[in-house]
Design a protein around this motif. Sequence first.
Motif, PDB file in Angstrom:
ATOM      1  N   SER A 197      -6.995   0.122   1.936  1.00  0.00           N
ATOM      2  CA  SER A 197      -5.971   0.360   0.916  1.00  0.00           C
ATOM      3  C   SER A 197      -6.620   0.780  -0.392  1.00  0.00           C
ATOM      4  CB  SER A 197      -5.149  -0.908   0.691  1.00  0.00           C
ATOM      5  OG  SER A 197      -4.646  -1.385   1.896  1.00  0.00           O
ATOM      6  N   ALA A 211      -6.366   8.601  -4.267  1.00  0.00           N
ATOM      7  CA  ALA A 211      -5.131   9.290  -4.658  1.00  0.00           C
ATOM      8  C   ALA A 211      -4.952   9.236  -6.174  1.00  0.00           C
ATOM      9  CB  ALA A 211      -3.946   8.653  -3.949  1.00  0.00           C
ATOM     10  N   ALA A 212      -5.194   8.061  -6.774  1.00  0.00           N
ATOM     11  CA  ALA A 212      -4.960   7.916  -8.212  1.00  0.00           C
ATOM     12  C   ALA A 212      -5.918   8.796  -8.999  1.00  0.00           C
ATOM     13  CB  ALA A 212      -5.120   6.445  -8.611  1.00  0.00           C
ATOM     14  N   ALA A 267      -7.425  11.438  -7.947  1.00  0.00           N
ATOM     15  CA  ALA A 267      -7.121  12.845  -7.673  1.00  0.00           C
ATOM     16  C   ALA A 267      -5.987  13.327  -8.565  1.00  0.00           C
ATOM     17  CB  ALA A 267      -6.737  13.023  -6.210  1.00  0.00           C
ATOM     18  N   MET A 268      -4.976  12.475  -8.780  1.00  0.00           N
ATOM     19  CA  MET A 268      -3.831  12.902  -9.566  1.00  0.00           C
ATOM     20  C   MET A 268      -4.165  12.951 -11.056  1.00  0.00           C
ATOM     21  SD  MET A 268      -1.224  13.865  -8.058  1.00  0.00           S
ATOM     22  CE  MET A 268      -0.996  14.194  -6.339  1.00  0.00           C
ATOM     23  N   LEU A 304      -8.206  -4.161   5.972  1.00  0.00           N
ATOM     24  CA  LEU A 304      -7.000  -3.488   5.465  1.00  0.00           C
ATOM     25  C   LEU A 304      -7.077  -3.312   3.958  1.00  0.00           C
ATOM     26  CD1 LEU A 304      -4.205  -2.374   5.802  1.00  0.00           C
ATOM     27  CD2 LEU A 304      -3.305  -4.677   5.646  1.00  0.00           C
ATOM     28  N   ILE A 305      -7.575  -4.358   3.264  1.00  0.00           N
ATOM     29  CA  ILE A 305      -7.641  -4.273   1.799  1.00  0.00           C
ATOM     30  C   ILE A 305      -8.640  -3.194   1.383  1.00  0.00           C
ATOM     31  CG2 ILE A 305      -8.358  -5.547  -0.258  1.00  0.00           C
ATOM     32  CD1 ILE A 305      -7.072  -8.012   1.050  1.00  0.00           C
ATOM     33  N   LEU A 349      -8.073  14.068  -2.529  1.00  0.00           N
ATOM     34  CA  LEU A 349      -6.861  13.816  -1.753  1.00  0.00           C
ATOM     35  C   LEU A 349      -7.162  13.872  -0.267  1.00  0.00           C
ATOM     36  CD1 LEU A 349      -3.957  15.492  -3.597  1.00  0.00           C
ATOM     37  CD2 LEU A 349      -4.106  13.181  -2.771  1.00  0.00           C
ATOM     38  N   ILE A 350      -8.090  14.764   0.122  1.00  0.00           N
ATOM     39  CA  ILE A 350      -8.483  14.803   1.523  1.00  0.00           C
ATOM     40  C   ILE A 350      -9.121  13.471   1.915  1.00  0.00           C
ATOM     41  CG2 ILE A 350     -10.045  15.920   3.140  1.00  0.00           C
ATOM     42  CD1 ILE A 350      -9.509  18.489   1.449  1.00  0.00           C
ATOM     43  N   PHE A 357      -6.336   3.880   8.285  1.00  0.00           N
ATOM     44  CA  PHE A 357      -5.292   2.854   8.381  1.00  0.00           C
ATOM     45  C   PHE A 357      -4.611   2.908   9.749  1.00  0.00           C
ATOM     46  CE2 PHE A 357      -0.748   2.017   8.168  1.00  0.00           C
ATOM     47  CZ  PHE A 357      -0.758   0.680   7.823  1.00  0.00           C
ATOM     48  N   SER A 359      -8.303  10.682   0.602  1.00  0.00           N
ATOM     49  CA  SER A 359      -7.188   9.747   0.719  1.00  0.00           C
ATOM     50  C   SER A 359      -6.488   9.899   2.070  1.00  0.00           C
ATOM     51  CB  SER A 359      -6.229  10.011  -0.433  1.00  0.00           C
ATOM     52  OG  SER A 359      -5.061   9.290  -0.273  1.00  0.00           O
ATOM     53  N   TRP A 360      -6.333  11.153   2.538  1.00  0.00           N
ATOM     54  CA  TRP A 360      -5.723  11.367   3.850  1.00  0.00           C
ATOM     55  C   TRP A 360      -6.598  10.779   4.953  1.00  0.00           C
ATOM     56  CZ3 TRP A 360      -4.740  17.155   2.465  1.00  0.00           C
ATOM     57  CH2 TRP A 360      -3.587  17.241   1.689  1.00  0.00           C
ATOM     58  N   VAL A 401      -5.856   7.264   5.141  1.00  0.00           N
ATOM     59  CA  VAL A 401      -4.611   6.987   5.877  1.00  0.00           C
ATOM     60  C   VAL A 401      -4.898   7.017   7.389  1.00  0.00           C
ATOM     61  CG1 VAL A 401      -2.298   7.836   6.356  1.00  0.00           C
ATOM     62  CG2 VAL A 401      -3.137   7.825   4.041  1.00  0.00           C
ATOM     63  N   LEU A 428       0.833  -1.204   0.000  1.00  0.00           N
ATOM     64  CA  LEU A 428       0.000   0.000   0.000  1.00  0.00           C
ATOM     65  C   LEU A 428       0.865   1.250   0.000  1.00  0.00           C
ATOM     66  CD1 LEU A 428      -2.523   1.771   0.637  1.00  0.00           C
ATOM     67  CD2 LEU A 428      -2.223   1.167   3.010  1.00  0.00           C
ATOM     68  N   ILE A 467       2.121   6.737  -6.773  1.00  0.00           N
ATOM     69  CA  ILE A 467       1.071   7.640  -7.270  1.00  0.00           C
ATOM     70  C   ILE A 467       1.507   9.084  -7.051  1.00  0.00           C
ATOM     71  CG2 ILE A 467      -1.275   8.435  -6.863  1.00  0.00           C
ATOM     72  CD1 ILE A 467      -2.026   5.562  -6.274  1.00  0.00           C
ATOM     73  N   ILE A 495      -7.700   4.392  -0.128  1.00  0.00           N
ATOM     74  CA  ILE A 495      -6.576   5.342  -0.192  1.00  0.00           C
ATOM     75  C   ILE A 495      -6.056   5.450  -1.614  1.00  0.00           C
ATOM     76  CG2 ILE A 495      -4.223   5.778   0.590  1.00  0.00           C
ATOM     77  CD1 ILE A 495      -4.861   4.312   3.134  1.00  0.00           C
ATOM     78  N   LEU A 496      -5.756   4.264  -2.219  1.00  0.00           N
ATOM     79  CA  LEU A 496      -5.123   4.291  -3.537  1.00  0.00           C
ATOM     80  C   LEU A 496      -6.071   4.810  -4.590  1.00  0.00           C
ATOM     81  CD1 LEU A 496      -3.179   0.929  -3.340  1.00  0.00           C
ATOM     82  CD2 LEU A 496      -2.296   3.236  -3.144  1.00  0.00           C
TER      83      LEU A 496
END
Lengths: 103, 410, 172
Positions: free
Chosen positions: C9, C16-17, C19-20, C5-6, C32-33, C42, C35-36, C39, A10, A17, C12-13
């Motif tokens: 994850s 983030a992906a 967002a970018m 957890l999965i 992104l917020i 997590f 995604s934070w 985290v 992760l 990314i 988050i991913l």
Amino acid sequence: MSPLQICLLLSSLLFCIGLVGVLSRGSAILVLLGVELMLNAANINFIAFWRYGPNPDAGTGIVFVLFSIAAAAAEAAVGFALVIAVYRHQRNIRLQEANRLKG
Amino acid sequence: MIIAAIDSYLEVAPLAWRDAVVQWCPEPTQWLVHHLITIVAILAVFGTLFAFTPLAERKLLGRLQNRLGPNRSGLPWWQNGPKLWGLTQPFADAVKALTKEDIVPAAADKLLHFLAPVLIVAFSLLTFAVLPFGRHLVPVGLDAALLYFFAAGSATELAIFMAGWASRNKYSLLAAMRALAQVISYELPLILSVVPIVLIAGTLSLQDIVLAQGFWTFGFLPHWFVFTPWGFAGFLLFLVSALAESNRSPFDLPEAESELIAGHLTEYSGFKYALFFMAEYFGLTALSGLGVTLFLGGWQAPCAFLQFIPSWLWFMGKVIGMLLLFIWIRGTLLRLRIDQLTRLAWQFMVPLTLINLGNAAFWSLTAGWTGPLQLVRWGVSLAIIVIPFVLLGRRLSAGRHPRTYRYAAS
Amino acid sequence: MTFALIIISALILGCAAVAMALRNLIHSALLLIGSWAGVAAFYLWAGAEFVAFAQILIYIGAISMVVLFAVLLTRQGDAPEPVEFPSLSRFVTGLIAGGGVAGVLIGAILGMPFDVRTAQSAPALSVKELGAQLMGPHAVSLLVIGLLLTVALLGAVLLASDRRPDQPEDTP
């Protein structure tokens, strides 16, 4: 696959990314956000190793993450102040055009 | 003897009822039912409180302004029935809010426009999870409960931004920025004003903070934190910051209805507007609950012999008292201007909270002083907070009055 | 446990992906917020609740506001202008570099025999112990980070303010 490996996967994917964002986007804000993502990925690693490491009662991982979050806050404050300063000079925040030393 | 038995039963009665219901459920779903009942209980109690707080506010404001307030709504389908002093007003209001047309601007960001009211209610409800409502009534007994409270509370800023931006209306956006500037400015003194409590109590757990206040001198002088010099100053600072955080008068600039239209809520109508309204009162109630917990002894009785009244009744009574105080303040004080607001935050509140932190440190260092030294301790502690208060207050208002009016006829 | 957890994850991913890749800066920032927040979830999952709440308080409460204000202060015109990718070659280069790093890291992680503590329960570290750690062995670092924050804040104010020393303050 152990939970530790999932955590590490992760964090490395999140790091990548962020890296792709930093390298391929032109907007200064998105670049800074990518850097923040990479910092978060590092923090995930600290917590994962604290959780599954041999000596979890030491708490060094947690302390390190707290310092890292504080440093990230400082970085964000200065970074976005820089973005605003750049915007004031050239009326946009495209990094390709921010290539003059003279203001 | 019988009284003591009834008392100890009343103390745990809500828990006993919950466990009785949980017993009826099959084994695998017990934890789910257990938590669901807790959530439903919080929603029911504070939902009812929310329904009647605006009514109390309107009635009390009416009395303060020498009018009657709403007293007409009776029972439905009963033309000349009893009026019930207007007590059914909240239900009439709810029906009105639900049946109003829900207007979404054509240019709006539909998803964010919808998400903002949902998120703000969700986050303001999350804060109730850690408040200790009674001796045995703590929904989630977290070790870092205070930090959780502020974390959940700070997320509402995001919803304000989303509301302002998603409306795609420049006045909404400007008002949202103003609201954010205010909330961020006052978050600092709000958090700093509770740090002395953490310093003295030595814990972030709200239940432990309440337990630390559970003593009485001579059986009737409670050891609440508000009855110490630093605690009293902290309570006042907390009160002002809480008013500003929950956008209440005299800090209700973000939606000043007579100057701006309704701030970031301009493009909201019907039930979504009601959700924002609800979130505001939930936030106010939660902050009142936090103030009661930190400064006013939480669920502790004011006198030792009054402990036979169940602790959760004390807590609710104190929270309702705080809400009435907030309403009274709204009926009394005038709204500030935006420059006065930010100047108050940065030049007055923040320095005072920092000085108060030093004051609490002095208090904890001199914990061993007894006899006449106790008087010295009180005097020094009072001086530490009163002198900066006077000096900063003078500097804040220096050269600012008498006020001259440039555009208004005198 | 692993299932949760999965899910975290993926949250988050995914956030983030996307967002970018988005062109709307505000949507990017809000994702992104998210995604934070993932985290923070997590951290909660791993049993570090203090860090999780600190993450929410600082990232979602403070840094997000800085980001959003920066976005709003640096746009032209009324409509938010879509942020294009600079050029295709740059995008491809970035993707290759990121993919390469990802490949190396994943290969290293999967090929490494970790000596894992297999205890199911999270190690309990109370806030009090954490505070003792911060104030005891790490007191110097705490002071340094406080100094860093102060200096960074002053620097940020200095950088972002456009008032020249010779200009008088704008009085209404």
